[in-house]
Design an enzyme around this catalytic site. Structure first.
Site, mmCIF file in Angstrom:
data_model
loop_
_atom_site.group_PDB
_atom_site.id
_atom_site.type_symbol
_atom_site.label_atom_id
_atom_site.label_comp_id
_atom_site.label_asym_id
_atom_site.label_seq_id
_atom_site.Cartn_x
_atom_site.Cartn_y
_atom_site.Cartn_z
ATOM 1 N N ASP A 127 0.831 -1.212 0.000
ATOM 2 C CA ASP A 127 0.000 0.000 0.000
ATOM 3 C C ASP A 127 0.864 1.260 0.000
ATOM 4 O OD1 ASP A 127 -1.438 -2.263 0.992
ATOM 5 O OD2 ASP A 127 -2.962 -0.938 1.820
ATOM 6 N N ARG B 22 -13.373 -5.543 9.850
ATOM 7 C CA ARG B 22 -13.531 -4.752 8.633
ATOM 8 C C ARG B 22 -14.981 -4.748 8.151
ATOM 9 N NH1 ARG B 22 -8.606 -3.271 6.294
ATOM 10 N NH2 ARG B 22 -6.827 -4.610 6.759
ATOM 11 N N ASP C 80 -4.004 -0.315 -3.549
ATOM 12 C CA ASP C 80 -4.190 0.794 -2.615
ATOM 13 C C ASP C 80 -3.192 1.911 -2.884
ATOM 14 O OD1 ASP C 80 -6.312 -0.536 -1.532
ATOM 15 O OD2 ASP C 80 -5.606 -0.468 0.534
ATOM 16 N N ASP D 160 -6.165 7.384 -1.751
ATOM 17 C CA ASP D 160 -6.943 7.589 -0.521
ATOM 18 C C ASP D 160 -6.037 7.830 0.676
ATOM 19 O OD1 ASP D 160 -9.561 7.609 -1.398
ATOM 20 O OD2 ASP D 160 -9.852 5.464 -1.178
ATOM 21 N N ARG D 161 -6.563 8.616 1.598
ATOM 22 C CA ARG D 161 -5.927 8.976 2.869
ATOM 23 C C ARG D 161 -4.772 9.949 2.692
ATOM 24 N NH1 ARG D 161 -7.166 3.260 4.533
ATOM 25 N NH2 ARG D 161 -8.944 3.463 5.933
ATOM 26 N N HIS E 150 -2.594 -4.647 2.439
ATOM 27 C CA HIS E 150 -3.906 -4.406 3.054
ATOM 28 C C HIS E 150 -3.863 -4.051 4.530
ATOM 29 C CE1 HIS E 150 -8.216 -4.494 2.925
ATOM 30 N NE2 HIS E 150 -8.385 -5.633 3.574
ATOM 31 N N HIS F 50 -3.976 -8.374 -3.127
ATOM 32 C CA HIS F 50 -4.006 -7.278 -2.162
ATOM 33 C C HIS F 50 -4.373 -7.738 -0.758
ATOM 34 C CE1 HIS F 50 -4.247 -3.266 -0.618
ATOM 35 N NE2 HIS F 50 -5.438 -3.540 -0.115
ATOM 36 N N ASN G 70 -8.484 -2.777 -2.579
ATOM 37 C CA ASN G 70 -9.866 -2.434 -2.245
ATOM 38 C C ASN G 70 -10.128 -0.937 -2.298
ATOM 39 O OD1 ASN G 70 -8.244 -2.241 0.237
ATOM 40 N ND2 ASN G 70 -10.159 -1.898 1.308
ATOM 41 N N HIS G 71 -9.079 -0.117 -2.359
ATOM 42 C CA HIS G 71 -9.276 1.328 -2.490
ATOM 43 C C HIS G 71 -9.234 1.802 -3.947
ATOM 44 C CE1 HIS G 71 -9.479 3.051 1.620
ATOM 45 N NE2 HIS G 71 -8.983 1.863 1.932
ATOM 46 N N HIS H 93 -1.112 4.490 -0.569
ATOM 47 C CA HIS H 93 -2.134 5.392 -0.027
ATOM 48 C C HIS H 93 -1.792 6.871 -0.183
ATOM 49 C CE1 HIS H 93 -5.266 2.825 1.458
ATOM 50 N NE2 HIS H 93 -4.422 2.055 2.118
#
Length: 661
Positions: free
Chosen positions: A158, A333, A187, A190-191, A360, A271, A219-220, A160
């Site tokens: 990730d 989750r 991923d 995001d964030r 993840h 992932h 998943n993002h 991110h």
């Protein structure tokens, strides 16, 4: 040795051990806050998937059929003529043209690493996204990766939106080439604040160095997640006049990203993980282009919806390993599963694999072994929760598939200037800030529950009652006794002044952070495609209109999965208000407009509640020495982010011996 010296040494040793134990307890407490909040937030988001699933279960005749509002836009967006307009502000004078080559990569890195003047012209953004989507579309669901030529491969987890970490990896490990291939394991966005730059740079690397850069979906890589976790707002802020078109291209990239990779037919790279029902043969046969969002029903073009297929994708994106045996729903989750070592052994045996690399999950050291070293987690975003919260890492695998880890932390000079106490203060403040924002979702309920244990309205309740209320209301599973001094500062050792907890939630720093965030209902309102999908499923007869009876069935499910927004009676009344002509039916435009107006009304009500609280109780911050004021000021100071130009050489890294990990 003198007896006094021995006693002194023993005393110092005991003091040091207690000091180290307190530090470790503080670190674990902060880490638990971050992880539990992250999982609770994703659990909320996964309720949307469950809501769709239940809608389809209760209205099976609506699932899988093509709707007049669905499908066509996604098919043709890559072929449409660019309809882009000029952006205002500091658009950089940098030209990108096809085919993308190394000189373009150097240019992009130089542009993106600057804190100002780092926006490409929107036509070049569209160019990269369009070409990448066209190319990704030709790839299989599981990409074959080989070390036959390169003798090694690098796997990153990730990112991110942490562009600084991506640039550190490229600086330390070199640009991709036939002798230096990469797998990026999802991923990307995001964030973090630089998700668009991370995505564009990765796609440009993929185009510039064909067959040496492999991109897996996480998943993002999902517009529904992006609406909640910041990436859509990032694109809107950077390209306010072209964001709709750019986001449409990004959706195309998402839907065609491969679902995983297999290295030398021996190592699976996905992932999240897998379940006891995961079949790679089935995953290889799926039409992944249907899944523009994994959280929404796929575009089926009139074919029946295969929920087993949908679940296969969900499990490899969202699942996590567990130490205990078995395969159970991932309740933290709210999506995917927890899979144990027995599930791993069976999965590897069935598919003739040696081990699995997945991402993840943020890990303090950037990587982790589980299941007798058959599951490797790799996470490449350092300083993920806050400065100094964790290290990032990437894996280099040789021709014998032996992993070697490179661990690093970006912006190292920022942490070097800080003492350990200052670093812990920043991490702790960031954790408390995120926790307080989450608690604001339940502020009224917290106040009501506190008062039940305070019949004399003294403002004080027992510690055990305070902890009980905090857990029963938030359901976060945190060590509340350890957090009491932080969330109710200045109270004595026997009782808790719960008003100070409520006052903290009403301070400017927490209110501003709440305003910057987005709830699951906010994300639903902001994501028109999700609302259209809901309308399509409710519209059981495919008439383009929904009746009050159809809507009532959907409301029962919506209230069950997303409680706290509106009651059933309120939502039924809103449906009746949507029916402008009084014929007992609602069309799509009326449906979308009603959600927009409801969203505006809800936000106005939130502002009114804040004003009411500020006049209904004593002021939150009367003096500079008030404990709540001091804590709020500390949180504000410690979580202030100052952007700088990214210097990829400003890092600390070391190679980790896997035998000692």
């Amino acid at each position: 040795m003198d007896e006094n010296a021995i006693r002194a040494a023993i005393f110092i040793q005991k003091w040091y051990r207690r000091h180290q134990a307190r530090r470790e307890m503080q670190r674990r407490c902060n880490w638990q806050i971050f992880q539990n909040l992250e999982y609770a937030s994703e659990q909320d988001q996964a309720e949307l998937y469950k809501f769709f699933n239940d809608l389809i279960k209760h209205m099976p005749q609506a699932a899988g059929r093509k709707n007049q509002y669905q499908g066509s836009a996604h098919v043709s967006v890559l072929e449409e003529k660019d309809d882009l307009v000029e952006e205002f502000g500091d658009i950089v004078n940098a030209k990108i043209e096809l085919p993308i080559r190394k000189n373009h990569i150097d240019l992009l890195i130089d542009v993106f690493r600057k804190k100002r003047g780092n926006r490409l012209h929107p036509k070049y953004v569209a160019l990269i996204l369009r070409e990448a989507a066209k190319s990704l579309k030709q790839l299989p669901n599981i990409s074959p990766v080989s070390t036959a030529v390169s003798q090694q491969v690098t796997v990153c987890g990730d990112l991110h939106g942490k562009l600084d970490d991506l640039l550190v990896v490229l600086h330390k490990n070199g640009l991709p080439s036939s002798s230096n291939p990469y797998v990026f394991n999802g991923d990307f966005v995001d964030r973090g604040k630089r998700g668009l730059e991370v995505l564009l740079l990765l796609l440009s690397l993929y185009l510039a160095f064909p067959n040496t850069v492999f991109l897996n979906r996480g998943n993002h890589e999902d517009s529904v997640m992006n609406a909640r976790y910041g990436f859509i707002r990032e694109v809107e802020s950077k390209y306010p006049r072209n964001h709709k078109r750019i986001l449409a291209f990004i959706d195309e990239v998402y839907r065609w990203l491969p679902l995983g990779s297999v290295l030398n037919s021996r190592v699976l790279i996905v992932h999240g993980g897998f379940s006891d029902s995961t079949s790679l043969d089935l995953i290889k046969s799926i039409d992944r282009g249907k899944y523009v969002s994994i959280l929404r029903p796929p575009l089926t073009d009139g074919e029946p919806l295969d929920k087993t297929e949908w679940q296969q994708i969900f499990d490899i994106m969202w699942s996590d390993p567990q130490a205990t045996m078995g395969c159970v729903p991932n309740t933290l989750r709210g999506a995917g599963v927890w899979f144990g070592p027995d599930v791993t052994d069976n999965f590897l045996q069935r598919h003739r694999l040696s081990y699995v690399i997945r991402s993840h999950e943020c890990k303090p050291n950037g990587h982790e072994f589980m299941h007798d070293n058959k599951i490797i987690t790799i996470f490449s975003a350092s300083n993920y929760y806050a400065i100094g919260s964790n290290k990032g890492a990437y894996i280099r695998l040789n021709n014998q598939l032996m992993p070697h880890f490179v661990q690093y932390i970006s912006a190292a000079s920022q942490t070097k200037r800080l003492s350990f106490k200052q670093r812990m203060g920043i991490v702790e403040s960031s954790a408390l800030k995120e926790l307080a924002v989450r608690m604001r979702d339940h502020r009224d309920e917290l106040e009501d529950e506190f008062r039940k244990y305070d019949p004399k309205d003294s403002g004080y309740i027992s510690i055990s009652h305070w902890c009980k209320v905090m857990e029963n209301v938030t359901k976060l599973g945190l060590p509340w006794r350890l957090l009491r001094d932080k969330l109710a500062p200045g109270t004595d050792s026997q009782k808790v002044n719960y008003n100070r907890t409520l006052d903290l939630l009403d301070t400017d720093v927490i209110l501003e952070a709440e305003a910057d965030g987005m709830s699951v209902m906010d994300a639903l309102y902001a994501n028109k495609a999700s609302l259209v999908a809901i309308f399509n499923i409710i519209d059981a007869d495919n008439s383009g209109e929904i009746t009050l009876d159809e809507f009532e069935t959907a409301i029962d499910l919506l209230v069950a999965h997303m409680p706290g927004a509106y009651s059933k009676a309120e939502m039924l009344e809103k449906c009746r208000m949507m029916d402008l002509n009084g014929d007992g039916k609602v069309d799509l435009n009326e449906f979308l407009e009603a959600f927009r107006l409801s969203d505006l009304h809800r936000k106005e009500q939130q502002d009114e509640n804040i004003r009411r609280r500020s006049t209904g109780r004593p002021s939150v911050a009367k003096t500079a020495t008030d404990p709540v004021t001091l804590l709020a000021d500390k949180i504000s100071k410690n979580t202030l982010v100052v952007e700088h130009d990214i210097d990829p050489t400003d890092c600390e890294s070391k190679v980790i011996d896997p035998k000692k990990s």
